[in-house]
Design a protein around this motif. Sequence first.
Motif, PDB file in Angstrom:
ATOM      1  N   TYR A 166       7.497  -5.316 -17.165  1.00  0.00           N
ATOM      2  CA  TYR A 166       6.658  -4.726 -16.098  1.00  0.00           C
ATOM      3  C   TYR A 166       6.171  -5.848 -15.168  1.00  0.00           C
ATOM      4  CZ  TYR A 166       6.903  -1.203 -19.708  1.00  0.00           C
ATOM      5  OH  TYR A 166       7.367  -0.344 -20.655  1.00  0.00           O
ATOM      6  N   PHE A 167       4.829  -6.080 -15.105  1.00  0.00           N
ATOM      7  CA  PHE A 167       4.352  -7.307 -14.487  1.00  0.00           C
ATOM      8  C   PHE A 167       3.588  -8.069 -15.550  1.00  0.00           C
ATOM      9  CE2 PHE A 167       4.812  -5.042 -10.331  1.00  0.00           C
ATOM     10  CZ  PHE A 167       5.807  -5.887  -9.851  1.00  0.00           C
ATOM     11  N   SER A 168       3.911  -9.339 -15.668  1.00  0.00           N
ATOM     12  CA  SER A 168       3.305 -10.168 -16.693  1.00  0.00           C
ATOM     13  C   SER A 168       1.893 -10.552 -16.253  1.00  0.00           C
ATOM     14  CB  SER A 168       4.185 -11.402 -16.856  1.00  0.00           C
ATOM     15  OG  SER A 168       3.615 -12.291 -17.745  1.00  0.00           O
ATOM     16  N   ASP A 177     -10.893   0.590 -10.365  1.00  0.00           N
ATOM     17  CA  ASP A 177     -10.245   0.179 -11.611  1.00  0.00           C
ATOM     18  C   ASP A 177      -8.775  -0.199 -11.417  1.00  0.00           C
ATOM     19  OD1 ASP A 177      -9.556   2.795 -11.045  1.00  0.00           O
ATOM     20  OD2 ASP A 177     -10.042   3.598 -13.017  1.00  0.00           O
ATOM     21  N   THR A 178      -8.044   0.595 -10.641  1.00  0.00           N
ATOM     22  CA  THR A 178      -6.593   0.396 -10.545  1.00  0.00           C
ATOM     23  C   THR A 178      -6.120   0.533  -9.098  1.00  0.00           C
ATOM     24  OG1 THR A 178      -6.255   2.757 -10.873  1.00  0.00           O
ATOM     25  CG2 THR A 178      -6.151   1.374 -12.853  1.00  0.00           C
ATOM     26  N   ALA A 179      -4.904   0.078  -8.850  1.00  0.00           N
ATOM     27  CA  ALA A 179      -4.321   0.222  -7.512  1.00  0.00           C
ATOM     28  C   ALA A 179      -4.101   1.695  -7.188  1.00  0.00           C
ATOM     29  CB  ALA A 179      -3.003  -0.538  -7.428  1.00  0.00           C
ATOM     30  N   SER A 180      -3.782   2.481  -8.196  1.00  0.00           N
ATOM     31  CA  SER A 180      -3.560   3.917  -7.957  1.00  0.00           C
ATOM     32  C   SER A 180      -4.819   4.529  -7.346  1.00  0.00           C
ATOM     33  CB  SER A 180      -3.231   4.636  -9.268  1.00  0.00           C
ATOM     34  OG  SER A 180      -2.127   4.034  -9.893  1.00  0.00           O
ATOM     35  N   VAL A 181      -5.966   4.168  -7.898  1.00  0.00           N
ATOM     36  CA  VAL A 181      -7.229   4.721  -7.421  1.00  0.00           C
ATOM     37  C   VAL A 181      -7.598   4.112  -6.058  1.00  0.00           C
ATOM     38  CG1 VAL A 181      -9.705   4.827  -7.940  1.00  0.00           C
ATOM     39  CG2 VAL A 181      -8.027   5.368  -9.710  1.00  0.00           C
ATOM     40  N   THR A 237       8.721   2.723  -3.149  1.00  0.00           N
ATOM     41  CA  THR A 237       7.250   2.695  -3.236  1.00  0.00           C
ATOM     42  C   THR A 237       6.767   3.169  -4.602  1.00  0.00           C
ATOM     43  OG1 THR A 237       7.169   3.156  -0.885  1.00  0.00           O
ATOM     44  CG2 THR A 237       5.129   3.519  -2.094  1.00  0.00           C
ATOM     45  N   HIS A 238       5.661   2.586  -5.055  1.00  0.00           N
ATOM     46  CA  HIS A 238       5.115   2.970  -6.361  1.00  0.00           C
ATOM     47  C   HIS A 238       4.696   4.445  -6.371  1.00  0.00           C
ATOM     48  CE1 HIS A 238       2.289   3.049  -9.803  1.00  0.00           C
ATOM     49  NE2 HIS A 238       3.167   2.188 -10.291  1.00  0.00           N
ATOM     50  N   SER A 239       4.901   5.089  -7.513  1.00  0.00           N
ATOM     51  CA  SER A 239       4.635   6.530  -7.634  1.00  0.00           C
ATOM     52  C   SER A 239       3.162   6.889  -7.413  1.00  0.00           C
ATOM     53  CB  SER A 239       5.069   7.001  -9.024  1.00  0.00           C
ATOM     54  OG  SER A 239       4.464   6.172 -10.010  1.00  0.00           O
ATOM     55  N   ALA A 275       3.247   0.690   3.332  1.00  0.00           N
ATOM     56  CA  ALA A 275       4.240  -0.387   3.210  1.00  0.00           C
ATOM     57  C   ALA A 275       3.898  -1.193   1.963  1.00  0.00           C
ATOM     58  CB  ALA A 275       4.169  -1.285   4.439  1.00  0.00           C
ATOM     59  N   THR A 276       4.899  -1.829   1.385  1.00  0.00           N
ATOM     60  CA  THR A 276       4.651  -2.562   0.138  1.00  0.00           C
ATOM     61  C   THR A 276       5.026  -4.029   0.272  1.00  0.00           C
ATOM     62  OG1 THR A 276       5.179  -0.523  -1.058  1.00  0.00           O
ATOM     63  CG2 THR A 276       5.092  -2.544  -2.362  1.00  0.00           C
ATOM     64  N   VAL A 277       4.142  -4.876  -0.249  1.00  0.00           N
ATOM     65  CA  VAL A 277       4.466  -6.300  -0.387  1.00  0.00           C
ATOM     66  C   VAL A 277       4.593  -6.543  -1.889  1.00  0.00           C
ATOM     67  CG1 VAL A 277       3.681  -8.671  -0.032  1.00  0.00           C
ATOM     68  CG2 VAL A 277       3.219  -6.941   1.708  1.00  0.00           C
ATOM     69  N   GLY A 278       5.827  -6.577  -2.353  1.00  0.00           N
ATOM     70  CA  GLY A 278       6.063  -6.734  -3.787  1.00  0.00           C
ATOM     71  C   GLY A 278       6.282  -5.384  -4.444  1.00  0.00           C
ATOM     72  N   THR A 279       7.433  -4.771  -4.163  1.00  0.00           N
ATOM     73  CA  THR A 279       7.690  -3.446  -4.742  1.00  0.00           C
ATOM     74  C   THR A 279       7.815  -3.559  -6.268  1.00  0.00           C
ATOM     75  OG1 THR A 279      10.054  -3.755  -4.387  1.00  0.00           O
ATOM     76  CG2 THR A 279       8.855  -2.552  -2.683  1.00  0.00           C
ATOM     77  N   ALA A 295      -0.162  -4.144  -1.793  1.00  0.00           N
ATOM     78  CA  ALA A 295       0.180  -5.508  -2.214  1.00  0.00           C
ATOM     79  C   ALA A 295      -0.388  -5.718  -3.617  1.00  0.00           C
ATOM     80  CB  ALA A 295      -0.388  -6.519  -1.221  1.00  0.00           C
ATOM     81  N   ALA A 296      -0.304  -4.654  -4.419  1.00  0.00           N
ATOM     82  CA  ALA A 296      -0.903  -4.680  -5.763  1.00  0.00           C
ATOM     83  C   ALA A 296      -0.444  -5.921  -6.520  1.00  0.00           C
ATOM     84  CB  ALA A 296      -0.542  -3.412  -6.530  1.00  0.00           C
ATOM     85  N   TYR A 297       0.851  -6.188  -6.448  1.00  0.00           N
ATOM     86  CA  TYR A 297       1.379  -7.372  -7.124  1.00  0.00           C
ATOM     87  C   TYR A 297       1.496  -8.542  -6.138  1.00  0.00           C
ATOM     88  CZ  TYR A 297       5.180 -10.403  -8.786  1.00  0.00           C
ATOM     89  OH  TYR A 297       5.954 -11.482  -9.104  1.00  0.00           O
ATOM     90  N   PRO A 328      -5.990  -8.105  -8.740  1.00  0.00           N
ATOM     91  CA  PRO A 328      -6.189  -9.321  -9.531  1.00  0.00           C
ATOM     92  C   PRO A 328      -5.848  -9.121 -11.012  1.00  0.00           C
ATOM     93  CG  PRO A 328      -7.950  -9.081  -7.953  1.00  0.00           C
ATOM     94  CD  PRO A 328      -7.148  -7.808  -7.887  1.00  0.00           C
ATOM     95  N   HIS A 329      -5.888  -7.886 -11.506  1.00  0.00           N
ATOM     96  CA  HIS A 329      -5.522  -7.697 -12.915  1.00  0.00           C
ATOM     97  C   HIS A 329      -4.005  -7.793 -13.135  1.00  0.00           C
ATOM     98  CE1 HIS A 329      -5.456  -2.934 -12.707  1.00  0.00           C
ATOM     99  NE2 HIS A 329      -4.262  -3.414 -12.498  1.00  0.00           N
ATOM    100  N   LYS A 330      -3.270  -7.939 -12.058  1.00  0.00           N
ATOM    101  CA  LYS A 330      -1.845  -8.201 -12.232  1.00  0.00           C
ATOM    102  C   LYS A 330      -1.573  -9.706 -12.254  1.00  0.00           C
ATOM    103  CE  LYS A 330       0.678  -4.140 -10.688  1.00  0.00           C
ATOM    104  NZ  LYS A 330      -0.396  -3.193 -11.047  1.00  0.00           N
ATOM    105  N   TRP A 331      -1.996 -10.403 -11.190  1.00  0.00           N
ATOM    106  CA  TRP A 331      -1.503 -11.779 -11.050  1.00  0.00           C
ATOM    107  C   TRP A 331      -2.620 -12.763 -10.739  1.00  0.00           C
ATOM    108  CZ3 TRP A 331       2.953 -13.346  -7.177  1.00  0.00           C
ATOM    109  CH2 TRP A 331       3.643 -14.444  -7.708  1.00  0.00           C
TER     110      TRP A 331
END
Length: 487
Positions: free
Chosen positions: A88-90, A147-151, A189-191, A242-246, A273-275, A302-305
């Motif tokens: 996934y993403f480390s 909490d999350t990018a989805s939210v 794009t992320h779901s 738009a996505t930066v880092g699909t 740009a979640a990731y 930030p909880h990704k990278w």
Amino acid sequence: MKEKNEYGDMPIEELRKYGNESFDWLAEYFGNIDDYPVLPRVQPGDIAARLPNDPPLEGEDMGAILEDFRKIIVPGVTHWNHPAFMSYFSITGSGPGIIGETLCAGLNVNAMLWKTCPSSTELEQVVMEWLRKLIGLPEDFWGLTYDTASVSTMHALAAARERVPGLDARQKGLGASGVKLRVYISDQTHSSVEKSAIILGIGLDGVRKIPTDSEFRMDAGLLEAAIKEDLSDGWKPFCVVATVGTTSTTSVDPVDRIADICRANSLWLHVDAAYGGMGFVLPELEWTRKGCEKADSLVTNPHKWLFTPQEFSALFCRNQDLLKQSFSLIPEYLKTEQDQVALNYMDYGIQLGRRMRALKMWFILRYFGVKGIQSRIRRVIQWAGEIAGRIDSHPEFERIAPVPFSTICFRAVPGNLRGAGIEDLDRFNQQLIKAVNDSGKGYLSHTKLNGKLVIRMALGNIRTEERHLDQVWEELVRGMERLKAEL
Ligand code: PLP
């Protein structure tokens, strides 16, 4: 030690003892993390079967509870902390982040209002400013955490919907207007954007997926044509994501060009740009931020990278008032004497209660500093380039996508399967991922690109060392040889 009080909490001495013991356990865990299999060796139902069906009638001893944590829970944990977790993403739950998270739980504030915790509200404002500067967004972007990018994305789309003239969805709902809203995403794009469309009444029919080019980036020309077509077919285009880092390939959409299309058509531009957003900290990756300065909103995680324990997503929005206009509802019992002079975060989203999420980010930014963050992110990007080089020079692996950040998409093409059908190659690659994952020495995930099963190797954990890269690479090569022999 003091007796447990039937009406009270754990005695203070016990809190100290087991708190210290828990941190000692964590220190041991991180010190020996290499000894754990990355993926737990359990089957569905195994962990639940070891737990009682009913809660205990009488309170239990904390020592016994922690013992069961070690014996029952830990064996079923997927070790995202493992330096060879490359799925996934480390991510990294870093030391300062863990300490911040623990203190946040201890303070247990509910910062719905400035008054209900001034430190939490003001720290979040300061930390979000630091974060904005760290990733180089213009001054008029205002940030807050969810909490999350989805939210975060759901809130951005709600603000975008609020801006549609004459719609007044907040008051009247969507049914009243008969307007058919359209949001544009790419086929990569992320779901989470589609989930936002479901919840905001836009519906999945209101989401139009724009095809991507050979490097999995949104085709801006096709976006422009789709908007034109929709306008003449009675749709109301209102937003582009738009996505930066699909998610699959970490591709970077042509945000600059997309931003111009949005401006020309008065559409809201949200950048996911979640990731990839953390790459903005590096001057050499400035190109990945191009056009983001023209966005209406941007999410990064930030909880990704950024070495931050789950959950910490940052939403930056150009129009703070619009976000407030979308969500603010103030019942009598939440009015305070500071409402005119202080910020109440409850006004900016669906949730009322808020934890002191900014504490862990403050610890992280201070502990590592800008330079420390840059060097850590830069190192994994360099390693990703090195792994990409190994794949490119190996005759039986092929790379499927460019590597702008630290995620590599590739697949095995063994000599004795050359010319074989897609299904045979897909099966081989699936078995290869399983071989690595079953070894306990690494964890890789997959995706599908152009109909082909592809292996993803994501780097990002700051505990990863070169030997872990070699370890996973060796498992890949060994797995390939074994599977070839079995063909
Ligand atoms: N956007 C992108 C590009 C992602 O890759 C992900 C998750 O991997 C998300 C959004 C969703 O993130 P979250 O789990 O924080 O909702």
